[in-house]
Design a protein around this motif. Structure first.
Motif, PDB file in Angstrom:
ATOM      1  N   THR A  96      11.629   4.395  12.107  1.00  0.00           N
ATOM      2  CA  THR A  96      11.391   5.173  10.889  1.00  0.00           C
ATOM      3  C   THR A  96      11.140   4.244   9.708  1.00  0.00           C
ATOM      4  O   THR A  96      10.379   4.576   8.798  1.00  0.00           O
ATOM      5  CB  THR A  96      12.593   6.075  10.587  1.00  0.00           C
ATOM      6  N   VAL A  97      11.801   3.095   9.739  1.00  0.00           N
ATOM      7  CA  VAL A  97      11.562   2.027   8.764  1.00  0.00           C
ATOM      8  C   VAL A  97      11.701   0.695   9.500  1.00  0.00           C
ATOM      9  O   VAL A  97      12.389   0.604  10.513  1.00  0.00           O
ATOM     10  CB  VAL A  97      12.550   2.063   7.563  1.00  0.00           C
ATOM     11  N   SER A  98      11.043  -0.322   8.966  1.00  0.00           N
ATOM     12  CA  SER A  98      11.197  -1.682   9.475  1.00  0.00           C
ATOM     13  C   SER A  98      11.911  -2.485   8.388  1.00  0.00           C
ATOM     14  O   SER A  98      11.457  -2.523   7.241  1.00  0.00           O
ATOM     15  CB  SER A  98       9.842  -2.305   9.801  1.00  0.00           C
ATOM     16  N   ILE A  99      13.027  -3.098   8.762  1.00  0.00           N
ATOM     17  CA  ILE A  99      13.910  -3.735   7.787  1.00  0.00           C
ATOM     18  C   ILE A  99      13.998  -5.239   8.051  1.00  0.00           C
ATOM     19  O   ILE A  99      14.275  -5.660   9.177  1.00  0.00           O
ATOM     20  CB  ILE A  99      15.329  -3.137   7.861  1.00  0.00           C
ATOM     21  N   ALA A 100      13.787  -6.035   7.007  1.00  0.00           N
ATOM     22  CA  ALA A 100      13.973  -7.484   7.103  1.00  0.00           C
ATOM     23  C   ALA A 100      15.470  -7.758   7.013  1.00  0.00           C
ATOM     24  O   ALA A 100      16.025  -7.986   5.939  1.00  0.00           O
ATOM     25  CB  ALA A 100      13.218  -8.194   5.992  1.00  0.00           C
ATOM     26  N   ALA A 101      16.141  -7.739   8.165  1.00  0.00           N
ATOM     27  CA  ALA A 101      17.599  -7.727   8.179  1.00  0.00           C
ATOM     28  C   ALA A 101      18.231  -9.036   7.738  1.00  0.00           C
ATOM     29  O   ALA A 101      19.386  -9.042   7.304  1.00  0.00           O
ATOM     30  CB  ALA A 101      18.097  -7.357   9.574  1.00  0.00           C
ATOM     31  N   ASP A 102      17.520 -10.156   7.860  1.00  0.00           N
ATOM     32  CA  ASP A 102      18.115 -11.431   7.455  1.00  0.00           C
ATOM     33  C   ASP A 102      17.378 -12.061   6.273  1.00  0.00           C
ATOM     34  O   ASP A 102      17.489 -13.266   6.033  1.00  0.00           O
ATOM     35  CB  ASP A 102      18.193 -12.403   8.632  1.00  0.00           C
TER      36      ASP A 102
ATOM     37  N   PRO B 108      15.880   3.329  12.141  1.00  0.00           N
ATOM     38  CA  PRO B 108      15.490   2.031  11.608  1.00  0.00           C
ATOM     39  C   PRO B 108      15.446   0.957  12.692  1.00  0.00           C
ATOM     40  O   PRO B 108      16.313   0.918  13.567  1.00  0.00           O
ATOM     41  CB  PRO B 108      16.590   1.725  10.580  1.00  0.00           C
ATOM     42  N   VAL B 109      14.438   0.110  12.630  1.00  0.00           N
ATOM     43  CA  VAL B 109      14.342  -1.055  13.512  1.00  0.00           C
ATOM     44  C   VAL B 109      14.459  -2.299  12.637  1.00  0.00           C
ATOM     45  O   VAL B 109      13.731  -2.452  11.656  1.00  0.00           O
ATOM     46  CB  VAL B 109      13.023  -1.067  14.295  1.00  0.00           C
ATOM     47  N   LEU B 110      15.381  -3.173  12.996  1.00  0.00           N
ATOM     48  CA  LEU B 110      15.610  -4.395  12.229  1.00  0.00           C
ATOM     49  C   LEU B 110      14.661  -5.492  12.690  1.00  0.00           C
ATOM     50  O   LEU B 110      14.381  -5.622  13.877  1.00  0.00           O
ATOM     51  CB  LEU B 110      17.047  -4.876  12.407  1.00  0.00           C
ATOM     52  N   THR B 111      14.173  -6.278  11.733  1.00  0.00           N
ATOM     53  CA  THR B 111      13.405  -7.477  12.045  1.00  0.00           C
ATOM     54  C   THR B 111      14.271  -8.684  11.724  1.00  0.00           C
ATOM     55  O   THR B 111      14.791  -8.804  10.613  1.00  0.00           O
ATOM     56  CB  THR B 111      12.114  -7.539  11.216  1.00  0.00           C
ATOM     57  N   VAL B 112      14.440  -9.565  12.713  1.00  0.00           N
ATOM     58  CA  VAL B 112      15.242 -10.768  12.526  1.00  0.00           C
ATOM     59  C   VAL B 112      14.427 -11.987  12.948  1.00  0.00           C
ATOM     60  O   VAL B 112      13.560 -11.905  13.809  1.00  0.00           O
ATOM     61  CB  VAL B 112      16.547 -10.707  13.350  1.00  0.00           C
ATOM     62  N   SER B 113      14.724 -13.117  12.332  1.00  0.00           N
ATOM     63  CA  SER B 113      14.096 -14.373  12.742  1.00  0.00           C
ATOM     64  C   SER B 113      14.902 -15.081  13.815  1.00  0.00           C
ATOM     65  O   SER B 113      14.383 -15.941  14.516  1.00  0.00           O
ATOM     66  CB  SER B 113      13.914 -15.298  11.528  1.00  0.00           C
TER      67      SER B 113
ATOM     68  N   GLY C  65       8.239  -6.654  13.415  1.00  0.00           N
ATOM     69  CA  GLY C  65       7.851  -5.413  12.759  1.00  0.00           C
ATOM     70  C   GLY C  65       7.687  -5.506  11.257  1.00  0.00           C
ATOM     71  O   GLY C  65       6.692  -5.037  10.700  1.00  0.00           O
ATOM     72  N   TYR C  66       8.665  -6.125  10.577  1.00  0.00           N
ATOM     73  CA  TYR C  66       8.584  -6.199   9.118  1.00  0.00           C
ATOM     74  C   TYR C  66       7.369  -6.996   8.660  1.00  0.00           C
ATOM     75  O   TYR C  66       6.681  -6.615   7.702  1.00  0.00           O
ATOM     76  CB  TYR C  66       9.864  -6.815   8.547  1.00  0.00           C
TER      77      TYR C  66
END
Length: 230
Positions: A81-87, A136-141, A167-168
């Motif tokens: 539903t959203v792509s989140i830059a989690a870090d 929400p789907v988190l984007t992590v490095s 994703g982000y």
């Protein structure tokens, strides 16, 4: 418009998507691992298509992901539903501070640390994939690989269903180009202490082929219909 652009991190994911397509009018491209390279490569593809007078009608970031146990299990399909830059943000004595809360001017943030999926595109994907988990789907490095890291992500993002690495970045490229965006993932492993023996890449790639067949092929869903419009 030229139709739908589907970007994946690696060739195996691109092959899985292509295996599900009923025709080859959808462009599928592996663009690299991580938000920076995925965003840059997607932006280049969008710019080249626009310069050629054949802009894409939508972008989907697709591939495998880790799922939060109890929300998305191995083999499940997930729609973000959203792509989140989690870090993306800053550490502090009081904990992590998301980039949106750092007080930077909006122009410096671009689209900020959270990019929502295009509602019409998401609705079309949901109609084609009614059994998919949404959230929400988190984007992590850095892929989460510990119980403590998993607990922290759950605390900061209680509604999140999965984490991936591109994703982000793809969402930002799409937002800057004014192109609808969505994220489609299939779950290869539970998020938690790193255990490669628990990963089921074959099952996740097979699920990605099934999802592509149902949702991304022209004539099989409303997702690709913008390509036929003037």
């Amino acid at each position: 418009m030229t139709g739908l652009l589907v970007v994946t991190a690696v060739p195996a994911e691109a092959d899985a998507v292509r295996a599900g397509l009923a025709d080859h009018s959808v462009t599928v491209a592996p663009v690299g691992v991580g938000p920076a390279v995925a965003g840059a490569a997607t932006a280049r593809l969008l710019a080249l298509a626009e310069a050629a007078g054949r802009p894409y009608s939508a972008v989907v970031s697709a591939g495998v992901a880790g799922g939060f146990t109890g929300r998305a299990e191995v083999g499940d399909t997930v729609l973000g539903t959203v792509s989140i830059a989690a870090d993306l943000g800053a550490e502090s004595p009081d904990g992590f501070i998301p980039v949106d809360e750092l007080g930077m001017p909006p122009a410096m943030l671009g689209v900020g640390g959270v990019v929502p999926a295009d509602q019409a595109l998401l609705a079309a994907l949901r109609a084609a994939l009614p059994a998919a988990t949404t959230g929400p789907v988190l984007t992590v490095s850095t892929v989460t690989g510990s119980a403590a890291g998993t607990r922290e992500l759950r605390r900061r993002h209680p509604e999140a269903v999965a984490e991936a690495m591109e994703g982000y970045g793809v969402a930002v490229a799409a937002a800057q180009a004014g192109v609808p965006f969505a994220e489609l993932r299939t779950i290869s492993n539970p998020i938690g202490p790193r255990d490669r023996d628990a990963w089921r890449l074959h099952e996740a790639l097979a699920a990605l082929t099934v999802a592509a067949r149902a949702a991304l092929s022209r004539g099989r869903s409303a997702v690709a219909l913008p390509a036929a419009q003037p």
